[in-house]
Design an enzyme around this catalytic site. Structure first.
Site: not given
Length: 338
Positions: A209, A205-207, A170
């Protein structure tokens, strides 16, 4: 050299136990005999056994009666189990095609496995009365169905899809969701053309991360990987705004309380020379758990990258790229070998 084993009348004596002649060197070869007592055809005229080059014709083989056997290469060969019917992938397909038709499953699980929606969304659709089983509308959340039943969603037949497992590295500024009301870039936008099946991310997952994220349509595996009791480990590469003090390091190692839960890291290391870059291994599934741990002791996480999730790594997968899991990796996940 074989005359001493024959009588004067030409009759062959019983084959004796071979002993080297007196005075013969220790490395002298002993004559080779056929099991029936006759010497091999190569040696009947006193000639030695011919040798063949590896690239040339192979050495002939002879049976007990002296007739030549089939040439090499016609013997039994072991089956190639890597690409044959015994491969992990074909075993999985076999299990899906030969599942027990008499074993009932929950309706929401069936819809999730078919790629229609998640189990939670399936419950909403069931309560809305848009699911029919054998022509009868089902609105009970605990309803069970058989694989052979005629199950329809908005009057459209529901069919089981093949299982898909994709590992994504990601990138930043990407939202971990299937649909974003604010129309931001999502992980589904990256893998949209990977397969026709409807897949969704396992966990979040955070934006900002980055790192390993698994996407699949296997509802059973997704539930296993997101449930806390399975104790799956995650490894993060953390970059802080300043070096981590030894006192604060001791506090984190001893455990930090978040939402009435004590979070104790499995490992905390410093892979580089400074103390700003930290390798953190943890198995908690709380939201934003890594950032909140360091915020608890007064630090800000500048960069956060998940390098491992349930044993899967982003090796050879560039940022913003993805790959399909191998059958071996899928088998390990299904067996819980995280």
């Amino acid at each position: 050299m074989f005359d001493k084993f024959n009588n004067n009348d030409g009759e062959r004596k019983p084959r004796p136990r071979f002993r080297r002649e007196e005075g013969a060197p220790m490395h002298a070869p002993r004559p080779r005999f056929h099991r029936e007592g006759e010497s091999r055809p190569f040696n009947q005229e006193g000639e030695g056994r011919p040798r063949f080059h590896r690239e040339g014709e192979g050495r002939p083989h002879f049976s007990h009666d002296g007739s030549e056997r089939r040439p090499q290469g016609f013997g039994f060969k072991k089956p190639n189990r890597n690409n044959g019917v015994y491969s992990n992938k074909k075993q999985q397909v076999y299990r899906e095609q030969h599942e027990d038709p008499t074993k009932p499953v929950r309706l929401n699980k069936f819809l999730a496995n078919a790629g229609i929606c998640s189990r939670r969304e399936a419950d909403d659709f069931i309560q809305a009365g848009v699911i029919t089983v054998n022509g009868v509308t089902v609105d009970s959340l605990g309803a069970k169905v058989l694989p052979t039943d005629d199950i329809r969603f908005h009057d459209q037949p529901v069919r089981r899809e093949r299982k898909v497992y994709i590992l994504l590295n990601k990138p930043k500024n990407t939202v971990t969701t299937t649909d974003d009301p604010q129309e931001r870039h999502t992980v589904i936008d990256i893998v949209r053309n990977a397969c026709p099946e409807r897949i969704y991310p396992v966990g979040r997952l955070d934006r900002n991360t980055t790192g390993v994220l698994l996407l699949t349509n296997d509802g059973d595996l997704a539930a296993k990987l997101t449930h806390p009791k399975y104790n799956k480990k995650k490894i993060y590469a953390v970059t802080l705004d300043r070096e981590l003090d030894e006192v604060d390091e001791a506090i984190i190692r001893a455990g930090v309380t978040l939402d009435d839960e004590r979070i104790i890291p499995d490992a905390l290391e410093f892979p580089k020379q400074d103390r700003k870059h930290i390798g953190l291994e943890i198995h908690s599934g709380q939201n934003r758990v890594v950032r909140r741990i360091f915020e608890k002791v007064g630090y800000k996480v500048v960069n956060l990258d998940r390098v491992s999730f349930a044993g899967l790594t982003k090796k050879n997968v560039g940022r913003g790229k993805y790959r399909f899991l191998t059958p071996k990796e899928v088998a390990f996940l299904q067996m819980g070998q995280f």
